[in-house]
Design a protein around this motif. Structure first.
Motif, PDB file in Angstrom:
ATOM      1  N   VAL A  25       0.849  -1.202   0.000  1.00  0.00           N
ATOM      2  CA  VAL A  25       0.000   0.000   0.000  1.00  0.00           C
ATOM      3  C   VAL A  25       0.880   1.247   0.000  1.00  0.00           C
ATOM      4  N   ALA A  26       1.937   1.206   0.837  1.00  0.00           N
ATOM      5  CA  ALA A  26       2.827   2.378   0.908  1.00  0.00           C
ATOM      6  C   ALA A  26       3.487   2.621  -0.448  1.00  0.00           C
ATOM      7  N   HIS A  27       3.928   1.508  -1.091  1.00  0.00           N
ATOM      8  CA  HIS A  27       4.561   1.638  -2.411  1.00  0.00           C
ATOM      9  C   HIS A  27       3.572   2.257  -3.404  1.00  0.00           C
ATOM     10  N   GLY A  28       2.312   1.751  -3.384  1.00  0.00           N
ATOM     11  CA  GLY A  28       1.283   2.272  -4.283  1.00  0.00           C
ATOM     12  C   GLY A  28       1.046   3.754  -4.037  1.00  0.00           C
ATOM     13  N   LEU A  29       1.025   4.145  -2.765  1.00  0.00           N
ATOM     14  CA  LEU A  29       0.758   5.556  -2.435  1.00  0.00           C
ATOM     15  C   LEU A  29       1.898   6.464  -2.896  1.00  0.00           C
ATOM     16  N   VAL A  30       3.145   6.003  -2.618  1.00  0.00           N
ATOM     17  CA  VAL A  30       4.304   6.817  -3.027  1.00  0.00           C
ATOM     18  C   VAL A  30       4.312   6.966  -4.552  1.00  0.00           C
ATOM     19  N   ALA A  32       1.746   6.754  -6.610  1.00  0.00           N
ATOM     20  CA  ALA A  32       0.648   7.629  -7.038  1.00  0.00           C
ATOM     21  C   ALA A  32       1.020   9.095  -6.813  1.00  0.00           C
ATOM     22  N   ILE A  33       1.644   9.381  -5.652  1.00  0.00           N
ATOM     23  CA  ILE A  33       2.024  10.780  -5.362  1.00  0.00           C
ATOM     24  C   ILE A  33       3.069  11.253  -6.378  1.00  0.00           C
ATOM     25  N   TYR A  34       4.047  10.359  -6.668  1.00  0.00           N
ATOM     26  CA  TYR A  34       5.055  10.718  -7.682  1.00  0.00           C
ATOM     27  C   TYR A  34       4.384  11.021  -9.035  1.00  0.00           C
ATOM     28  N   ARG A  35       3.460  10.130  -9.436  1.00  0.00           N
ATOM     29  CA  ARG A  35       2.823  10.311 -10.756  1.00  0.00           C
ATOM     30  C   ARG A  35       2.025  11.619 -10.826  1.00  0.00           C
ATOM     31  N   PRO A  40       7.034  13.465 -15.393  1.00  0.00           N
ATOM     32  CA  PRO A  40       7.120  14.438 -16.503  1.00  0.00           C
ATOM     33  C   PRO A  40       5.757  14.790 -17.119  1.00  0.00           C
ATOM     34  N   LEU A  41       4.747  13.935 -16.943  1.00  0.00           N
ATOM     35  CA  LEU A  41       3.437  14.254 -17.535  1.00  0.00           C
ATOM     36  C   LEU A  41       2.486  14.901 -16.514  1.00  0.00           C
ATOM     37  N   ALA A  42       2.991  15.191 -15.300  1.00  0.00           N
ATOM     38  CA  ALA A  42       2.092  15.642 -14.223  1.00  0.00           C
ATOM     39  C   ALA A  42       1.339  16.925 -14.572  1.00  0.00           C
TER      40      ALA A  42
END
Ligand code: HEM
Length: 521
Positions: A25-30, A32-35, A40-42
């Motif tokens: 879950v933590a990996h998924g959250l980090v 998602a926050i990065y994306r 680069p497409l943020a």
């Protein structure tokens, strides 16, 4: 590293599982926050959920019903966010015909394919599935002559003979009065022409002489199409099915079984071609079948392996029959749903071909303005390809208005949306062949936006075979027969409700059924 054994020693299994889930879950959250922030497409517009996780697309494609899958969601995204949208964490979709030639550029601009979409046919080594720009160019160059206009004209007798068999089929329907789902014989003729032209004598399927096989083939093609959303997510499905024993596949799905058996037969044909190639002489050596064309080319030995050649032929086979069948089905349906267009076409054909059993010369047919306009409008309104087609520019910043799209970003457009765009084609749902008459003031602009075969170096390689077949088929059918639509409901049998690469109608469709009421002799 020392931490892990210590943790294992002091923890129970439930504790370890709980830690594992928390880490995921933590990996998924980090991620998602990065994306959503540093990716680069943020800064590109689009829905946050879709940008944060690929599971959104997966969920829509696999679990949502017809009309609600990701392809339809993309249209809604454009309505909300404008012509350029970040549709998932890593991909940009553009809905503006003016960008078409930038994305689908000629071969001097390097464009790779994007693996998840390239591999939907299950043929990563065929030209459709080849990702790398340079390798695609060589593979396509090796066979492009085989599909040139000159090569198609050389085989026009084959096309004529198959279309005569189609006419025989409809003649029998005049006699027995039975209604027929027109896509079955049209798919049969498209496939038979392809096999005779491309695979040679050994590869003939002869569907037009075996109605049960033709019906089964159509069911298999639909079965294969309905697998598309799954294969898009899990590209190993078809390559795995091909390697499994046929009995096992048949027990699971007889439609998939037929597709796999065709694939295996193509492998055998490729092996037979390798065995006989050295004994062939002259033109036979390059034109006996597409296998010989590949064997005679200067492609590397690995590209002449029988498994790769089977992928190539399967890739072309699956791109050929149904695209033509659907375009022709659209033409027959639209002409009969709009009787004034049918009358105008019949009048043109009667004048050009006084004897319905006479010659149907391709060059003369191509010169008929209304027949040409009907074919173009049928291709437009059929809006066949509902799946976006992403390409990747590895080094270049592609530019759209003020946006510079970073290199290596998959960028896509969707042909069906372009064909039905009201800015390009006012009243897009209306069948108006007049759009394509040269005296129409909008003709030039319309032609610029006419892209049913795509453009650029990844465009349709079968375009000449397709046009040849469509001209002769429609001319012969309309000149020789009177059809009547039989219980066709547009919302049920015509409109797209599923994106299976090609758009599919509702699940309860009964097909475009016609009765053949008269033959002109
Ligand atoms: C009305 C009939 C047809 C239409 C509308 C059509 C349309 C298209 C389109 C839009 C593409 C590009 C797809 C993409 O990159 O996502 C394509 C590619 C292709 N088509 Fe067709 N097609 C038709 C008939 C045929 C026929 C008859 C053949 C076989 C002889 C064929 C063989 C192929 C192949 C092999 C490709 C891949 C080309 C490559 O990637 O270099 N098509 N077609």
């Amino acid at each position: 590293m020392v931490f892990l054994p210590a943790l294992l020693a002091v923890s129970s299994l439930p504790t370890l599982l709980a830690i594992g889930v928390c880490l995921l879950v933590a990996h998924g959250l980090v991620l998602a926050i990065y994306r959503l922030t540093l990716h680069p497409l943020a800064r590109f517009p689009g829905p946050k959920l879709s940008a944060a996780t690929g599971w959104y697309e997966f969920y829509l494609d696999i679990f949502r019903g017809p009309g609600q899958t990701f392809a339809f969601e993309i249209d809604r995204m454009h309505e909300r966010y404008g012509p350029i949208v970040r549709i998932n964490s890593h991909e940009i979709h553009v809905s503006d015909p003016n960008f078409f030639d930038t994305l689908y550029a000629g071969s001097s601009a390097v464009r790779n394919k994007y693996a998840p979409s390239a591999h939907v046919q299950g043929t990563p080594e065929g030209i459709f599935g080849t990702i790398d720009h340079g390798i695609h160019k060589k593979r396509r160059g090796a066979i492009s002559q085989y599909f040139s206009k000159q090569s198609v004209l050389q085989d026009q007798k084959i096309v004529d003979a198959k279309i005569e068999l189609l006419c025989d089929f409809f003649r029998e329907r005049v006699e027995d009065g039975r209604e027929v789902n027109i896509r079955v014989p049209l798919l049969a003729v498209g496939t038979d022409v392809f096999c005779a032209h491309t695979l040679g004598k050994r590869g003939e399927m002869d569907l037009l002489r075996d109605w049960d096989k033709a019906v089964k083939w159509r069911e298999s093609i639909i079965g294969l199409l309905h697998w598309t959303p799954i294969v898009r997510q899990f590209s190993w499905v078809i390559p795995l099915a091909i390697e499994l024993p046929l009995g096992l596949i048949n027990a699971f799905s007889s439609e998939m079984g037929l597709v796999v058996s065709i694939f295996k037969s193509l492998r055998e044909q490729a092996q037979a071609a390798i065995a006989e190639h050295d004994q062939l002489k002259g033109e036979q050596k390059t034109r006996d079948s597409v296998f010989h064309t590949i064997l005679a080319s200067n492609l590397p030995a690995s590209d002449k392996d029988y498994k790769r050649m089977a992928q190539e032929s399967f890739s072309i086979l699956s791109a050929s029959g149904d695209t033509i069948a659907r375009s022709m089905t659209a033409a027959i349906y639209r002409l009969h749903a709009n009787p004034s267009t049918l009358q105008r076409l019949k009048a043109e054909l009667m004048q050009a071909i006084p004897n319905p059993r006479g010659d149907y010369d391709l060059a003369e047919l191509e010169a008929l303005p209304y027949l040409t306009a009907v074919l173009k409008e049928s291709l437009r309104i059929a809006a066949l390809i509902t799946t976006r087609a992403p390409l990747v520019a590895p080094k270049e910043h592609m530019r759209y208005k003020d946006w510079a799209i970073p290199p290596n970003t998959p960028v896509s457009m969707t042909l069906s949306s372009l064909m039905m765009d009201p800015q390009s084609f006012p009243e897009p749902a209306q069948f108006q062949p007049e759009r394509w008459l040269e005296n129409n003031p909008a003709y030039k602009k319309n032609m610029e936006r006419f892209v049913p075969f795509h453009r650029g170096h990844r465009n349709c390689i079968g375009i000449n075979l397709a046009w040849c077949q469509m001209y002769i088929t429609l001319a012969k059918l309309v000149r020789r027969f009177d059809f009547e639509l039989f219980d066709v409901v547009k919302e049920r049998d015509i409109d797209h409700h599923r994106d299976c690469f090609l758009g599919e109608p509702r699940d309860d469709t009964k097909g475009v059924r016609v009765k053949v009421i008269k033959e002109y002799t």
